[in-house]
Design a protein around this motif. Structure first.
Motif, PDB file in Angstrom:
ATOM      1  N   TYR A  11       0.813  -1.208   0.000  1.00  0.00           N
ATOM      2  CA  TYR A  11       0.000   0.000   0.000  1.00  0.00           C
ATOM      3  C   TYR A  11       0.854   1.270   0.000  1.00  0.00           C
ATOM      4  O   TYR A  11       0.585   2.208  -0.749  1.00  0.00           O
ATOM      5  CB  TYR A  11      -0.950   0.042   1.197  1.00  0.00           C
ATOM      6  N   GLU A  12       1.883   1.312   0.842  1.00  0.00           N
ATOM      7  CA  GLU A  12       2.710   2.511   0.928  1.00  0.00           C
ATOM      8  C   GLU A  12       3.554   2.678  -0.338  1.00  0.00           C
ATOM      9  O   GLU A  12       3.752   3.802  -0.807  1.00  0.00           O
ATOM     10  CB  GLU A  12       3.596   2.471   2.177  1.00  0.00           C
ATOM     11  N   ARG A  15       1.281   4.318  -2.815  1.00  0.00           N
ATOM     12  CA  ARG A  15       1.074   5.736  -2.478  1.00  0.00           C
ATOM     13  C   ARG A  15       2.289   6.580  -2.866  1.00  0.00           C
ATOM     14  O   ARG A  15       2.158   7.612  -3.530  1.00  0.00           O
ATOM     15  CB  ARG A  15       0.792   5.901  -0.983  1.00  0.00           C
ATOM     16  N   ARG A  18       2.635   6.826  -6.650  1.00  0.00           N
ATOM     17  CA  ARG A  18       1.576   7.690  -7.191  1.00  0.00           C
ATOM     18  C   ARG A  18       1.925   9.164  -7.006  1.00  0.00           C
ATOM     19  O   ARG A  18       1.648  10.007  -7.849  1.00  0.00           O
ATOM     20  CB  ARG A  18       0.250   7.349  -6.501  1.00  0.00           C
ATOM     21  N   ILE A  33      -2.026  12.431  -0.887  1.00  0.00           N
ATOM     22  CA  ILE A  33      -2.670  11.300  -0.222  1.00  0.00           C
ATOM     23  C   ILE A  33      -1.873  10.974   1.033  1.00  0.00           C
ATOM     24  O   ILE A  33      -0.664  10.727   0.950  1.00  0.00           O
ATOM     25  CB  ILE A  33      -2.703  10.073  -1.158  1.00  0.00           C
ATOM     26  N   PRO A  35      -0.862   8.598   4.343  1.00  0.00           N
ATOM     27  CA  PRO A  35      -0.794   7.140   4.534  1.00  0.00           C
ATOM     28  C   PRO A  35      -2.140   6.549   4.984  1.00  0.00           C
ATOM     29  O   PRO A  35      -2.538   5.488   4.514  1.00  0.00           O
ATOM     30  CB  PRO A  35       0.288   6.968   5.596  1.00  0.00           C
ATOM     31  N   GLN A  37      -5.210   7.769   4.399  1.00  0.00           N
ATOM     32  CA  GLN A  37      -6.135   7.781   3.262  1.00  0.00           C
ATOM     33  C   GLN A  37      -5.820   6.629   2.307  1.00  0.00           C
ATOM     34  O   GLN A  37      -6.732   6.012   1.763  1.00  0.00           O
ATOM     35  CB  GLN A  37      -6.046   9.116   2.520  1.00  0.00           C
ATOM     36  N   GLN A  38      -4.541   6.350   2.116  1.00  0.00           N
ATOM     37  CA  GLN A  38      -4.138   5.252   1.234  1.00  0.00           C
ATOM     38  C   GLN A  38      -4.639   3.920   1.770  1.00  0.00           C
ATOM     39  O   GLN A  38      -5.173   3.102   1.024  1.00  0.00           O
ATOM     40  CB  GLN A  38      -2.616   5.221   1.073  1.00  0.00           C
ATOM     41  N   TYR A  41      -8.412   3.688   1.250  1.00  0.00           N
ATOM     42  CA  TYR A  41      -8.721   3.478  -0.171  1.00  0.00           C
ATOM     43  C   TYR A  41      -8.398   2.040  -0.585  1.00  0.00           C
ATOM     44  O   TYR A  41      -9.214   1.371  -1.215  1.00  0.00           O
ATOM     45  CB  TYR A  41      -7.930   4.478  -1.013  1.00  0.00           C
ATOM     46  N   MET A  42      -7.210   1.588  -0.227  1.00  0.00           N
ATOM     47  CA  MET A  42      -6.796   0.248  -0.633  1.00  0.00           C
ATOM     48  C   MET A  42      -7.618  -0.836   0.059  1.00  0.00           C
ATOM     49  O   MET A  42      -7.887  -1.875  -0.543  1.00  0.00           O
ATOM     50  CB  MET A  42      -5.305   0.040  -0.375  1.00  0.00           C
TER      51      MET A  42
END
Length: 122
Positions: A11-12, A15, A18, A33, A35, A37-38, A41-42
Motif C-alpha cells: 500500500y505505501e 502511495r 503515485r 494522499i 498514509p 487515506q491510502q 482506499y486500498m
C-alpha cells in the motif's frame, strides 16, 4: 516479471509511487494522499489493484476501478517493458477496462496504443 495482488505490504509503495514528482502530473486527479487515506482506499479497492514485481521488488502498479485503468511505473524502470507487462496482464483480468489519459501524457498514450487497449483523451 510477475503481477501479484496488491497486499497491504504494498500500500505505501503504491502511495509513494503515485505521488512521485515524475508520475503525479500524469494522473488526472492531482491530490496529496496521506498514509491513512491510502490504507482506507486500498482496503476498499485492494482486489482491483496489482503490483508488478521484478526480482521480488515492486516496480509498478496497475488497477481498475469502474472499468478505468490506473497504471504507474517507477521512474527507474520506465522504458523497460514494465508498463506493457502490467497493461497486458490487467487486460486479461479486466478485458472491458479502458483508460482515461491526459492529452499531454504522451507516454501513456503510446503504451495503450502499443497494447491495443482503448482509451479516452481527457
Amino acid at each position: 516479471m510477475e503481477l501479484v495482488p496488491a497486499k497491504e505490504e504494498y500500500y505505501e509503495f503504491i502511495r509513494i509511487l503515485r505521488l512521485h514528482p515524475e508520475n503525479k502530473n500524469g494522473f488526472i486527479l492531482q491530490v496529496d494522499i496521506t498514509p491513512q487515506q491510502q490504507v482506507e482506499y486500498m482496503n476498499k479497492f485492494y482486489d482491483s489493484y496489482y503490483v508488478c514485481l521484478l526480482c521480488n521488488e515492486p516496480v509498478g502498479y496497475i488497477g481498475v476501478i469502474d472499468n478505468d485503468i490506473r497504471v504507474c511505473t517507477h521512474p527507474n524502470h520506465k522504458g523497460k517493458g514494465v508498463g506493457q507487462f502490467m497493461l497486458e496482464g490487467i487486460s486479461n483480468i479486466f478485458p472491458d477496462a479502458t483508460g482515461k489519459i491526459k492529452k499531454d501524457n504522451i507516454p501513456s498514450q503510446k503504451l495503450f496504443d502499443k497494447c491495443k487497449v482503448p482509451y479516452t483523451i481527457i
